[in-house]
Scaffold this motif. Structure first.
Motif, short mmCIF file in Angstrom:
data_model
loop_
_atom_site.label_atom_id
_atom_site.label_comp_id
_atom_site.label_asym_id
_atom_site.label_seq_id
_atom_site.Cartn_x
_atom_site.Cartn_y
_atom_site.Cartn_z
N ALA A 120 -3.21 12.15 1.03
CA ALA A 120 -2.81 12.54 -0.33
C ALA A 120 -3.41 11.62 -1.38
O ALA A 120 -3.82 12.07 -2.46
CB ALA A 120 -1.28 12.54 -0.45
N GLU A 121 -3.49 10.33 -1.06
CA GLU A 121 -4.06 9.37 -2.02
C GLU A 121 -5.51 9.74 -2.35
O GLU A 121 -5.92 9.75 -3.52
CB GLU A 121 -4.01 7.94 -1.45
N GLN A 122 -6.29 10.05 -1.30
CA GLN A 122 -7.70 10.38 -1.52
C GLN A 122 -7.86 11.64 -2.35
O GLN A 122 -8.77 11.74 -3.19
CB GLN A 122 -8.42 10.54 -0.18
N ARG A 123 -6.98 12.59 -2.14
CA ARG A 123 -7.07 13.85 -2.91
C ARG A 123 -6.85 13.59 -4.40
O ARG A 123 -7.59 14.11 -5.25
CB ARG A 123 -6.06 14.86 -2.40
N TYR A 124 -5.82 12.80 -4.71
CA TYR A 124 -5.54 12.52 -6.13
C TYR A 124 -6.66 11.69 -6.77
O TYR A 124 -7.03 11.92 -7.92
CB TYR A 124 -4.20 11.78 -6.27
N THR A 149 -0.47 0.74 -5.44
CA THR A 149 -1.49 1.44 -6.22
C THR A 149 -2.74 0.55 -6.24
O THR A 149 -3.56 0.68 -7.14
CB THR A 149 -1.00 1.72 -7.65
N SER A 150 -2.86 -0.31 -5.28
CA SER A 150 -3.83 -1.40 -5.12
C SER A 150 -3.43 -2.58 -5.99
O SER A 150 -3.35 -3.71 -5.53
CB SER A 150 -5.28 -0.96 -5.38
N GLY A 151 -3.18 -2.35 -7.23
CA GLY A 151 -2.59 -3.32 -8.15
C GLY A 151 -1.91 -2.52 -9.23
O GLY A 151 -2.42 -1.49 -9.66
N GLY A 152 -0.75 -2.92 -9.65
CA GLY A 152 -0.04 -2.16 -10.68
C GLY A 152 1.44 -2.44 -10.66
O GLY A 152 1.96 -3.14 -9.78
N GLY A 153 2.12 -1.92 -11.64
CA GLY A 153 3.55 -2.08 -11.75
C GLY A 153 4.13 -1.04 -12.67
O GLY A 153 3.43 -0.11 -13.09
N ILE A 191 -3.48 6.85 -6.31
CA ILE A 191 -3.03 6.24 -5.06
C ILE A 191 -1.51 6.22 -5.01
O ILE A 191 -0.89 6.55 -3.99
CB ILE A 191 -3.59 4.81 -4.93
N GLY A 192 -0.90 5.88 -6.15
CA GLY A 192 0.57 5.83 -6.21
C GLY A 192 1.22 7.18 -5.95
O GLY A 192 2.25 7.25 -5.26
N ARG A 193 0.63 8.24 -6.47
CA ARG A 193 1.21 9.57 -6.24
C ARG A 193 1.19 9.92 -4.75
O ARG A 193 2.16 10.48 -4.22
CB ARG A 193 0.43 10.62 -7.03
N GLY A 194 0.09 9.55 -4.09
CA GLY A 194 0.04 9.78 -2.65
C GLY A 194 1.05 8.93 -1.90
O GLY A 194 1.69 9.40 -0.95
N GLN A 195 1.22 7.68 -2.34
CA GLN A 195 2.17 6.78 -1.70
C GLN A 195 3.61 7.27 -1.83
O GLN A 195 4.44 7.06 -0.94
CB GLN A 195 2.05 5.38 -2.31
#
Length: 428
Positions: free
Chosen positions: A19-23, A200-204, A249-253
């Motif tokens: 899912a992460e790759q798709r987004y 999200t690799s890096g984020g908050g 990435i976050g949406r897939g996670q």
């Protein structure tokens, strides 16, 4: 026999269906490769649904940015004081300094390792007596995912009219009396660094109370640009919005967040079972207390995500190689501390883990197992040596005996058994 894979503390795990790759691919296909965008909006909506309580969420570049903006919107400015839990990572305290304010560090209580409510109130009263004004904010921290005593903290904060910025960076998905951490105070902070519950690799993100708060935080996160056809800024803002790539990435996670939570709790239970008979080694676990809800449900007061599993090692436990602990100066990063380039000037500091804990860390490292000490209390950090601190000895004592063990999604049951056997083999 092939060399064993390295077991990391908490390593990001992608969804099996990609899912992460798709987004992310969608972001590239539509040329949304900058801050803002459809993935950012979608990720924020997913987070709002997850945390509940009618809250709004702003996705940001880092959890540290979320602490900064939360304090900023609490009105913290130069010359103010902010109470922060001392037993934490520096991202809880550094933003106070960004604003020209002073952190007031408060020690922990022994059952959750989080801010001691009684000491918190003592600090509030004492700062008022010494400075003539109350601290401008309170920052409790969900250490390693463990819930803090949210009801008591909020009771004290409301008594003195002080807003709370909950640092739930390590506590994503943890609950106190059934309510998600980050939704009790004025603001809540989340982190999606590469080693958190989801990444999200890096984020908050910053959890806000309502639409008006959300709008103001959004303005500060986007350079406080006004709605003109040209750039006009009526306040100083920051470039803190999350990128559309990271949000993808976050949406897939978010599709596997519940799987991650269940896995961490499972790993914690396995450590508790396998280490229960190892003399002198104790797994830290949530207090076994329950409460009755208004709908009749009987639930745990504490529901930790167990982001990292932690142990303490009694001082009298003898570990192989203990006599050589701290004889070598560390010259590089330890425990995934990316960017560490200064060689230590000495093997010792005035507050460090016991020799047996350091020897255990080295033994695990040689066995391809990443482990690290618990956080060094902020009141023992050189950069905070001159700030007010209210201590009771709890966090310093825990720092001497505490250690973090791997708990991430890539840690299998066999890995946990191997880690436990390595611990046992290292004890004399």
């Amino acid at each position: 026999m092939s060399e064993r894979k390295r077991i990391y503390l908490c390593l990001a795990h992608m969804s099996e269906d990609g899912a992460e790759q798709r987004y992310v691919k969608e972001a590239f296909d539509t040329n949304w490769v900058v801050p803002l965008g459809p993935n950012v909006n979608g990720f924020e909506k997913d987070l709002e649904e997850f945390v509940g309580e009618g809250k709004r969420v702003v996705a940001l570049s880092a959890g540290t940015a979320a602490v900064h903006l939360g304090l900023l919107n609490c009105g913290v400015k130069a010359g103010d004081e902010v109470i922060v839990q001392s037993f934490t990572f520096c991202a809880s305290t550094h933003p106070v300094m960004y604003l020209g304010a002073t952190p007031v560090l408060v020690d922990s209580e022994p059952d959750t390792w989080n801010i001691d409510p009684d000491l918190l109130e003592k600090a509030i009263v004492d700062r008022k007596e010494k400075t003539g004004k109350y601290p401008k904010a309170i920052v409790p921290v969900a250490l390693y995912g463990m819930p803090y005593k949210a009801d008591r903290i909020m009771e004290i904060a409301n008594k003195y009219g002080i807003p709370v910025v909950e640092d739930a960076a390590e506590g994503f998905g943890s609950r106190y009396k059934g309510q998600t951490l980050g939704t009790f105070g004025k603001y809540g902070v989340l982190s999606f660094n590469g080693n958190k519950m989801i990444t999200t690799s890096g984020g908050g993100a910053l959890i806000t109370a309502n639409e008006d708060e959300w709008r103001e935080i959004m303005m500060y996160a986007t350079q406080y640009r006004e709605s003109y056809p040209y750039y006009q800024h009526e306040k100083i803002g920051y470039n803190y919005r999350m990128s559309n790539i990271c949000a993808g990435i976050g949406r897939g996670q978010m599709t596997i967040v519940n799987d991650h939570l269940a896995h961490h709790k499972h790993v914690q239970a396995l450590y508790e079972e396998l280490l229960k008979d190892v003399k002198g080694v104790h797994v830290h676990s949530q207090p076994d207390v329950r409460c009755k809800m208004s709908d009749g449900r009987d639930i745990p007061v504490y529901d930790s995500n167990y982001w990292l599993c932690t142990i303490t090692i009694d001082p009298e436990v003898k570990v192989k190689g203990q006599e050589n602990a701290y004889k070598t100066i560390v010259t590089g990063a330890v425990g995934g501390a990316a960017g560490v380039i200064h060689a230590a000037g000495s093997a010792h500091t005035d507050c460090e883990p016991n020799a047996n804990v350091e020897a255990m860390r080295v033994a695990l490292d040689k066995a391809q197992i990443e482990a690290r000490p618990v956080w060094k209390p902020m009141h023992k950090q050189p950069c905070y040596k001159d700030v007010p601190a209210y201590v009771n000895g709890v966090s310093e004592a825990l720092f001497k005996v505490g250690m973090c063990l791997p708990a991430g999604p890539y840690v299998s049951d066999d890995d946990v058994r191997y880690i436990v056997e390595t611990i046992k083999d290292a004890i004399l």
